[in-house]
Motif scaffolding. Structure first.
Motif, PDB file in Angstrom:
ATOM      1  N   LYS A  39      43.463  29.939  46.759  1.00 50.78           N
ATOM      2  CA  LYS A  39      43.654  30.726  47.991  1.00 50.78           C
ATOM      3  C   LYS A  39      42.320  30.912  48.721  1.00 50.78           C
ATOM      4  CE  LYS A  39      48.047  32.113  47.335  1.00 50.78           C
ATOM      5  NZ  LYS A  39      49.065  31.474  48.115  1.00 50.78           N
ATOM      6  N   VAL A  40      41.242  31.174  47.972  1.00 48.27           N
ATOM      7  CA  VAL A  40      39.931  31.392  48.596  1.00 48.27           C
ATOM      8  C   VAL A  40      39.478  30.150  49.350  1.00 48.27           C
ATOM      9  CG1 VAL A  40      37.471  31.698  48.085  1.00 48.27           C
ATOM     10  CG2 VAL A  40      39.148  33.212  47.039  1.00 48.27           C
ATOM     11  N   VAL A  41      39.613  28.999  48.737  1.00 47.23           N
ATOM     12  CA  VAL A  41      39.109  27.765  49.349  1.00 47.23           C
ATOM     13  C   VAL A  41      40.052  27.248  50.429  1.00 47.23           C
ATOM     14  CG1 VAL A  41      38.506  25.364  48.886  1.00 47.23           C
ATOM     15  CG2 VAL A  41      37.805  27.142  47.301  1.00 47.23           C
ATOM     16  N   ASN A  42      41.340  27.343  50.192  1.00 47.39           N
ATOM     17  CA  ASN A  42      42.320  26.761  51.100  1.00 47.39           C
ATOM     18  C   ASN A  42      42.578  27.637  52.324  1.00 47.39           C
ATOM     19  OD1 ASN A  42      43.931  24.487  51.567  1.00 47.39           O
ATOM     20  ND2 ASN A  42      45.751  25.531  50.847  1.00 47.39           N
ATOM     21  N   ASN A  43      42.258  28.911  52.255  1.00 44.63           N
ATOM     22  CA  ASN A  43      42.516  29.851  53.354  1.00 44.63           C
ATOM     23  C   ASN A  43      41.241  30.635  53.670  1.00 44.63           C
ATOM     24  OD1 ASN A  43      45.429  29.344  53.382  1.00 44.63           O
ATOM     25  ND2 ASN A  43      45.375  30.323  51.393  1.00 44.63           N
ATOM     26  N   PRO A  44      40.286  30.050  54.361  1.00 51.15           N
ATOM     27  CA  PRO A  44      39.010  30.727  54.593  1.00 51.15           C
ATOM     28  C   PRO A  44      39.106  31.968  55.469  1.00 51.15           C
ATOM     29  CG  PRO A  44      39.120  28.685  55.829  1.00 51.15           C
ATOM     30  CD  PRO A  44      40.330  28.721  54.953  1.00 51.15           C
ATOM     31  N   GLN A  45      40.189  32.132  56.213  1.00 48.57           N
ATOM     32  CA  GLN A  45      40.331  33.323  57.048  1.00 48.57           C
ATOM     33  C   GLN A  45      40.838  34.516  56.252  1.00 48.57           C
ATOM     34  OE1 GLN A  45      42.897  31.848  60.140  1.00 48.57           O
ATOM     35  NE2 GLN A  45      41.184  31.234  61.413  1.00 48.57           N
ATOM     36  N   MET A  46      41.316  34.268  55.056  1.00 45.93           N
ATOM     37  CA  MET A  46      41.868  35.327  54.224  1.00 45.93           C
ATOM     38  C   MET A  46      40.732  35.995  53.448  1.00 45.93           C
ATOM     39  SD  MET A  46      44.962  34.919  51.453  1.00 45.93           S
ATOM     40  CE  MET A  46      45.903  33.878  52.535  1.00 45.93           C
ATOM     41  N   SER A  47      40.764  37.321  53.336  1.00 49.05           N
ATOM     42  CA  SER A  47      39.730  38.028  52.579  1.00 49.05           C
ATOM     43  C   SER A  47      39.930  37.795  51.088  1.00 49.05           C
ATOM     44  CB  SER A  47      39.790  39.525  52.886  1.00 49.05           C
ATOM     45  OG  SER A  47      40.953  40.083  52.309  1.00 49.05           O
ATOM     46  N   TYR A  48      38.877  38.063  50.310  1.00 49.24           N
ATOM     47  CA  TYR A  48      38.967  37.897  48.855  1.00 49.24           C
ATOM     48  C   TYR A  48      39.994  38.848  48.259  1.00 49.24           C
ATOM     49  CZ  TYR A  48      34.633  35.242  49.306  1.00 49.24           C
ATOM     50  OH  TYR A  48      33.697  34.315  49.662  1.00 49.24           O
ATOM     51  N   VAL A  49      40.067  40.046  48.801  1.00 47.12           N
ATOM     52  CA  VAL A  49      41.034  41.025  48.301  1.00 47.12           C
ATOM     53  C   VAL A  49      42.453  40.536  48.559  1.00 47.12           C
ATOM     54  CG1 VAL A  49      41.857  43.402  48.557  1.00 47.12           C
ATOM     55  CG2 VAL A  49      39.403  42.915  48.617  1.00 47.12           C
ATOM     56  N   GLU A  50      42.695  40.007  49.728  1.00 45.70           N
ATOM     57  CA  GLU A  50      44.022  39.486  50.048  1.00 45.70           C
ATOM     58  C   GLU A  50      44.354  38.273  49.180  1.00 45.70           C
ATOM     59  OE1 GLU A  50      46.597  38.156  53.996  1.00 45.70           O
ATOM     60  OE2 GLU A  50      44.535  38.875  54.224  1.00 45.70           O
ATOM     61  N   CYS A  51      43.362  37.447  48.898  1.00 50.13           N
ATOM     62  CA  CYS A  51      43.577  36.298  48.005  1.00 50.13           C
ATOM     63  C   CYS A  51      43.955  36.776  46.604  1.00 50.13           C
ATOM     64  CB  CYS A  51      42.318  35.441  47.924  1.00 50.13           C
ATOM     65  SG  CYS A  51      41.962  34.514  49.417  1.00 50.13           S
ATOM     66  N   ALA A  52      43.281  37.810  46.137  1.00 49.24           N
ATOM     67  CA  ALA A  52      43.594  38.350  44.810  1.00 49.24           C
ATOM     68  C   ALA A  52      45.007  38.942  44.806  1.00 49.24           C
ATOM     69  CB  ALA A  52      42.569  39.406  44.414  1.00 49.24           C
ATOM     70  N   ARG A  53      45.367  39.638  45.877  1.00 43.57           N
ATOM     71  CA  ARG A  53      46.705  40.236  45.967  1.00 43.57           C
ATOM     72  C   ARG A  53      47.776  39.145  45.958  1.00 43.57           C
ATOM     73  NH1 ARG A  53      45.997  42.970  50.363  1.00 43.57           N
ATOM     74  NH2 ARG A  53      45.187  44.781  49.277  1.00 43.57           N
ATOM     75  N   LYS A  54      47.557  38.084  46.735  1.00 45.46           N
ATOM     76  CA  LYS A  54      48.542  37.000  46.792  1.00 45.46           C
ATOM     77  C   LYS A  54      48.570  36.165  45.519  1.00 45.46           C
ATOM     78  CE  LYS A  54      49.157  36.533  51.646  1.00 45.46           C
ATOM     79  NZ  LYS A  54      49.831  35.681  52.569  1.00 45.46           N
ATOM     80  N   SER A  55      47.521  36.285  44.706  1.00 43.03           N
ATOM     81  CA  SER A  55      47.484  35.565  43.435  1.00 43.03           C
ATOM     82  C   SER A  55      48.221  36.322  42.335  1.00 43.03           C
ATOM     83  CB  SER A  55      46.036  35.339  42.998  1.00 43.03           C
ATOM     84  OG  SER A  55      45.354  34.587  43.959  1.00 43.03           O
ATOM     85  N   GLY A  56      48.606  37.568  42.619  1.00 43.99           N
ATOM     86  CA  GLY A  56      49.387  38.321  41.652  1.00 43.99           C
ATOM     87  C   GLY A  56      48.645  39.451  40.970  1.00 43.99           C
ATOM     88  N   TYR A  57      47.425  39.731  41.358  1.00 46.12           N
ATOM     89  CA  TYR A  57      46.665  40.825  40.746  1.00 46.12           C
ATOM     90  C   TYR A  57      47.125  42.151  41.329  1.00 46.12           C
ATOM     91  CZ  TYR A  57      43.521  37.370  38.735  1.00 46.12           C
ATOM     92  OH  TYR A  57      43.002  36.335  38.015  1.00 46.12           O
ATOM     93  N   LYS A  58      47.291  43.162  40.430  1.00 41.76           N
ATOM     94  CA  LYS A  58      47.762  44.476  40.877  1.00 41.76           C
ATOM     95  C   LYS A  58      46.650  45.240  41.593  1.00 41.76           C
ATOM     96  CE  LYS A  58      51.453  45.246  37.485  1.00 41.76           C
ATOM     97  NZ  LYS A  58      51.985  43.984  37.460  1.00 41.76           N
ATOM     98  N   ASP A  59      45.491  45.362  40.966  1.00 46.26           N
ATOM     99  CA  ASP A  59      44.349  46.026  41.597  1.00 46.26           C
ATOM    100  C   ASP A  59      43.501  44.936  42.264  1.00 46.26           C
ATOM    101  OD1 ASP A  59      42.367  47.690  42.425  1.00 46.26           O
ATOM    102  OD2 ASP A  59      41.594  48.156  40.430  1.00 46.26           O
ATOM    103  N   ALA A  60      43.884  44.570  43.461  1.00 49.61           N
ATOM    104  CA  ALA A  60      43.316  43.396  44.128  1.00 49.61           C
ATOM    105  C   ALA A  60      41.821  43.548  44.402  1.00 49.61           C
ATOM    106  CB  ALA A  60      44.069  43.130  45.425  1.00 49.61           C
TER     107      ALA A  60
END
Length: 188
Positions: A39-60
């Motif tokens: 998500k981080v590499v493929n979506n550079p406009q997305m924040s790291y927190v949003e990438c973590a959230r979309k990856s399935g982490y609860k405390d993003a």
């Protein structure tokens, strides 16, 4: 879905989950970590927190912080960014190959203007055609009125005849007074 609405296209692949061929295959990352890297590499406009959230982490927020400190995650991100740079890298060989392709396709389709433009670009890259441009700096605001008039004479080849005068509504030139007198004499 949200990515499609913003008009952004993923850089590596449109798939939500990363394909195995995109990774360094160190097998030291779990599935959620690999998705985060993807998500981080493929979506550079997305924040790291949003990438973590979309990856399935609860405390993003906390997870993104920890993931970015993880050496294997950093290694995978750097690897994928390197692959991305290679994909979009511009060098002379690639540029020349692309210009040849453009020229050939333009000729096939009958677009002779595009073919000529591509050929001219190839000649410039090869050093057979050199464009010479001269750029001079100077402002008209820094010149006096006499300098501007002299420069205009030089540029126009001494075509300027007469003088530039500042006329207002109250001031009437002598030639217009003569015209008015001539008309009044003719009427009488």
């Amino acid at each position: 879905m949200k990515e499609e609405q913003s008009g952004f296209e993923p850089l590596l692949d449109t798939a939500e989950d990363p394909a195995i061929e995109f990774f360094n295959l160190s097998n030291k990352l779990n599935r959620m970590q690999r998705i985060f890297v993807w998500k981080v590499v493929n979506n550079p406009q997305m924040s790291y927190v949003e990438c973590a959230r979309k990856s399935g982490y609860k405390d993003a927020r906390q997870s993104a912080y920890k993931l970015l400190k993880h050496p294997e995650v950093k290694k995978e991100i750097n690897y994928l960014l390197g692959e991305l740079r290679k994909k979009y890298e511009l060098n002379q060989d690639r540029a020349v190959k692309d210009l040849y392709d453009i020229r050939d396709k333009a000729l096939e389709s009958g677009s002779f203007n595009a073919a000529i433009a591509a050929q001219n670009s190839l000649l410039k890259v090869g050093g057979l055609v050199v464009e010479k441009k001269e750029v001079r700096f100077g402002k008209i605001d820094q010149m006096s009125r006499a300098e501007i008039e002299n420069r205009l004479k030089v540029l126009m080849g001494d075509v300027i005849e007469g003088e530039i005068t500042d006329e207002t509504e109250e001031s009437i030139s002598p030639s217009s007074v003569d015209l008015v007198q001539d008309e009044s004499e003719q009427e009488s």
